[in-house]
Design a protein around this motif. Structure first.
Motif, PDB file in Angstrom:
ATOM      1  N   TYR A 144       0.843  -1.194   0.000  1.00 12.33           N
ATOM      2  CA  TYR A 144       0.000   0.000   0.000  1.00 12.33           C
ATOM      3  C   TYR A 144       0.881   1.248   0.000  1.00 12.33           C
ATOM      4  CZ  TYR A 144      -3.705  -3.252   1.227  1.00 12.33           C
ATOM      5  OH  TYR A 144      -4.599  -4.302   1.222  1.00 12.33           O
ATOM      6  N   PRO A 145       0.586   2.216  -0.884  1.00  9.87           N
ATOM      7  CA  PRO A 145       1.387   3.446  -0.952  1.00  9.87           C
ATOM      8  C   PRO A 145       1.008   4.408   0.166  1.00  9.87           C
ATOM      9  CG  PRO A 145      -0.422   3.575  -2.499  1.00  9.87           C
ATOM     10  CD  PRO A 145      -0.499   2.193  -1.897  1.00  9.87           C
ATOM     11  N   PRO A 146       1.786   5.458   0.338  1.00  8.84           N
ATOM     12  CA  PRO A 146       1.425   6.475   1.335  1.00  8.84           C
ATOM     13  C   PRO A 146       0.131   7.176   0.917  1.00  8.84           C
ATOM     14  CG  PRO A 146       3.712   6.719   0.603  1.00  8.84           C
ATOM     15  CD  PRO A 146       3.055   5.775  -0.335  1.00  8.84           C
ATOM     16  N   SER A 147      -0.601   7.661   1.912  1.00 11.53           N
ATOM     17  CA  SER A 147      -1.812   8.424   1.608  1.00 11.53           C
ATOM     18  C   SER A 147      -1.428   9.845   1.204  1.00 11.53           C
ATOM     19  CB  SER A 147      -2.729   8.470   2.828  1.00 11.53           C
ATOM     20  OG  SER A 147      -2.141   9.242   3.856  1.00 11.53           O
ATOM     21  N   SER A 148      -2.332  10.512   0.500  1.00 15.97           N
ATOM     22  CA  SER A 148      -2.046  11.884   0.060  1.00 15.97           C
ATOM     23  C   SER A 148      -1.883  12.810   1.260  1.00 15.97           C
ATOM     24  CB  SER A 148      -3.165  12.386  -0.857  1.00 15.97           C
ATOM     25  OG  SER A 148      -4.423  12.309  -0.198  1.00 15.97           O
ATOM     26  N   ASN A 149      -2.625  12.549   2.330  1.00 13.33           N
ATOM     27  CA  ASN A 149      -2.489  13.381   3.537  1.00 13.33           C
ATOM     28  C   ASN A 149      -1.111  13.219   4.151  1.00 13.33           C
ATOM     29  OD1 ASN A 149      -5.045  14.508   3.431  1.00 13.33           O
ATOM     30  ND2 ASN A 149      -5.978  12.863   4.634  1.00 13.33           N
ATOM     31  N   LEU A 151       1.601  12.418   2.609  1.00 16.30           N
ATOM     32  CA  LEU A 151       2.612  12.963   1.712  1.00 16.30           C
ATOM     33  C   LEU A 151       2.754  14.482   1.827  1.00 16.30           C
ATOM     34  CD1 LEU A 151       1.942  10.803  -1.475  1.00 16.30           C
ATOM     35  CD2 LEU A 151       3.980  10.758  -0.036  1.00 16.30           C
ATOM     36  N   LYS A 152       1.814  15.117   2.510  1.00 16.35           N
ATOM     37  CA  LYS A 152       1.928  16.558   2.736  1.00 16.35           C
ATOM     38  C   LYS A 152       3.010  16.869   3.761  1.00 16.35           C
ATOM     39  CE  LYS A 152      -2.964  17.331   1.649  1.00 16.35           C
ATOM     40  NZ  LYS A 152      -4.299  17.692   2.198  1.00 16.35           N
ATOM     41  N   SER A 153       3.414  15.862   4.533  1.00 13.30           N
ATOM     42  CA  SER A 153       4.506  16.038   5.491  1.00 13.30           C
ATOM     43  C   SER A 153       5.811  15.589   4.832  1.00 13.30           C
ATOM     44  CB  SER A 153       4.247  15.217   6.753  1.00 13.30           C
ATOM     45  OG  SER A 153       4.273  13.839   6.463  1.00 13.30           O
ATOM     46  N   GLU A 207      11.381   9.130   3.160  1.00 18.37           N
ATOM     47  CA  GLU A 207      11.243  10.563   2.965  1.00 18.37           C
ATOM     48  C   GLU A 207      10.273  10.816   1.800  1.00 18.37           C
ATOM     49  OE1 GLU A 207      12.621  12.895   4.795  1.00 18.37           O
ATOM     50  OE2 GLU A 207      13.893  11.568   6.024  1.00 18.37           O
ATOM     51  N   THR A 208       9.438  11.806   1.944  1.00 16.29           N
ATOM     52  CA  THR A 208       8.512  12.153   0.863  1.00 16.29           C
ATOM     53  C   THR A 208       9.266  12.492  -0.420  1.00 16.29           C
ATOM     54  OG1 THR A 208       6.880  12.978   2.433  1.00 16.29           O
ATOM     55  CG2 THR A 208       6.671  13.732   0.172  1.00 16.29           C
ATOM     56  N   SER A 209      10.424  13.107  -0.282  1.00 13.34           N
ATOM     57  CA  SER A 209      11.216  13.469  -1.462  1.00 13.34           C
ATOM     58  C   SER A 209      11.668  12.236  -2.236  1.00 13.34           C
ATOM     59  CB  SER A 209      12.436  14.304  -1.039  1.00 13.34           C
ATOM     60  OG  SER A 209      13.236  13.593  -0.111  1.00 13.34           O
ATOM     61  N   ASP A 210      11.983  11.144  -1.516  1.00 14.32           N
ATOM     62  CA  ASP A 210      12.388   9.908  -2.188  1.00 14.32           C
ATOM     63  C   ASP A 210      11.215   9.310  -2.961  1.00 14.32           C
ATOM     64  OD1 ASP A 210      15.009   9.997  -1.318  1.00 14.32           O
ATOM     65  OD2 ASP A 210      14.591   8.867   0.505  1.00 14.32           O
ATOM     66  N   TRP A 211      10.035   9.373  -2.375  1.00 15.74           N
ATOM     67  CA  TRP A 211       8.839   8.868  -3.054  1.00 15.74           C
ATOM     68  C   TRP A 211       8.561   9.686  -4.319  1.00 15.74           C
ATOM     69  CZ3 TRP A 211       5.851   4.811  -3.424  1.00 15.74           C
ATOM     70  CH2 TRP A 211       4.554   4.924  -3.936  1.00 15.74           C
ATOM     71  N   ASN A 212       8.736  10.990  -4.208  1.00 13.95           N
ATOM     72  CA  ASN A 212       8.473  11.864  -5.357  1.00 13.95           C
ATOM     73  C   ASN A 212       9.497  11.677  -6.480  1.00 13.95           C
ATOM     74  OD1 ASN A 212       6.193  13.000  -4.180  1.00 13.95           O
ATOM     75  ND2 ASN A 212       7.353  14.645  -3.186  1.00 13.95           N
ATOM     76  N   GLN A 213      10.654  11.122  -6.144  1.00 11.37           N
ATOM     77  CA  GLN A 213      11.668  10.842  -7.165  1.00 11.37           C
ATOM     78  C   GLN A 213      11.361   9.563  -7.941  1.00 11.37           C
ATOM     79  OE1 GLN A 213      15.600  10.828  -5.399  1.00 11.37           O
ATOM     80  NE2 GLN A 213      15.249  12.790  -4.371  1.00 11.37           N
TER      81      GLN A 213
END
Length: 241
Positions: A144-149, A151-153, A207-213
């Motif tokens: 399951y991926p992170p939730s959008s809420n 990912l705001k952190s 880290e959210t930045s790693d997910w966004n990469q």
């Protein structure tokens, strides 16, 4: 009674001033073979060795007890010869023997005795019995991926749900872009399901930045001789609300 026993196993394995009951941490055998688990009672030579079986998430079950001067083994409910038996190598060394093992025999087996010098029951740390076999079904994985809420952190959590496990023990490895990750990993104990299979959840904090990469994350699980793996990355996931 069983609840009290669970507390005793936890509390009395490290009591100071009493005998030390020693067990090998892990024994691995293939299905159909004979499993042997040894127990040393330390300074105790005049009291029996008792064995208990505990599957992950379950209560301990009394298997048997044996004393070196006895001619026969005394069994708990649901356990009998020739499947289960016990021998001794000395007045303080005992062995639990399980013949023709099956996957359902996989559990932690605790050895205990009575230390009359301090009037207390003493448990060993337990031996984890792992039964493997070529017929073991592979576990089913869902990530399951992170939730959008979340990912705001700056932090995010990936969840790997492992189901349809044939035994309550599993090795879980997380990888990021093919490289094993140990930091931020936590895995629950197994829980037995109504169909007798087991289920665990493993979590990876990133880290959210790693997910966004759009890094590729892999959850790899081994249960006995069977293994499964599943990957996840941001571009493969829809928006989580």
């Amino acid at each position: 009674m069983l609840g009290t026993l669970c507390s005793l196993i936890t509390a009395l394995t490290c009591v100071t001033g009493v005998t030390v009951v020693t067990q090998k941490p892990v024994v691995t055998v293939r299905r159909g073979e004979t499993a042997t688990m040894d127990c040393n009672l330390g300074t105790v030579t005049t009291y029996q060795a008792r064995w208990y079986k505990q599957v992950p998430g379950g209560v301990p079950q009394y298997v048997l007890r044996f004393y070196h001067d006895w001619g026969d083994v005394e069994y708990g409910s649901g356990f009998s010869s020739p499947k289960f038996t016990s021998t001794h190598q000395s007045e303080s060394d005992y062995r639990l023997i399980i013949n023709n093992v099956e996957e359902t025999d996989s559990a932690v087996y605790y050895c205990s005795t009575w230390d009359g010098s301090v009037i207390t029951v003493v448990f060993g740390q337990g031996t984890k019995l792992i039964v493997t076999g070529s017929t073991l079904p592979a576990p089913v994985l869902t990530i399951y991926p992170p939730s959008s809420n979340e990912l705001k952190s700056n932090k995010a959590t990936l969840v790997c749900l492992v189901s349809q496990m044939s035994m309550g023990f599993a090795d879980v490895i997380w990888m990021a872009s093919g490289i094993p990750v140990t930091s931020g990993v936590s895995t629950s104990t197994a829980v037995q399901q109504p169909d007798k299979s087991f289920q665990i959840s493993s979590y990876l904090a990133i880290e959210t930045s790693d997910w966004n990469q759009d890094k590729v994350y892999t959850c790899k699980v081994s249960v006995g001789s069977s293994a499964s793996e599943k990957i996840i990355k941001k571009s493969d996931c829809g928006t989580e609300e």
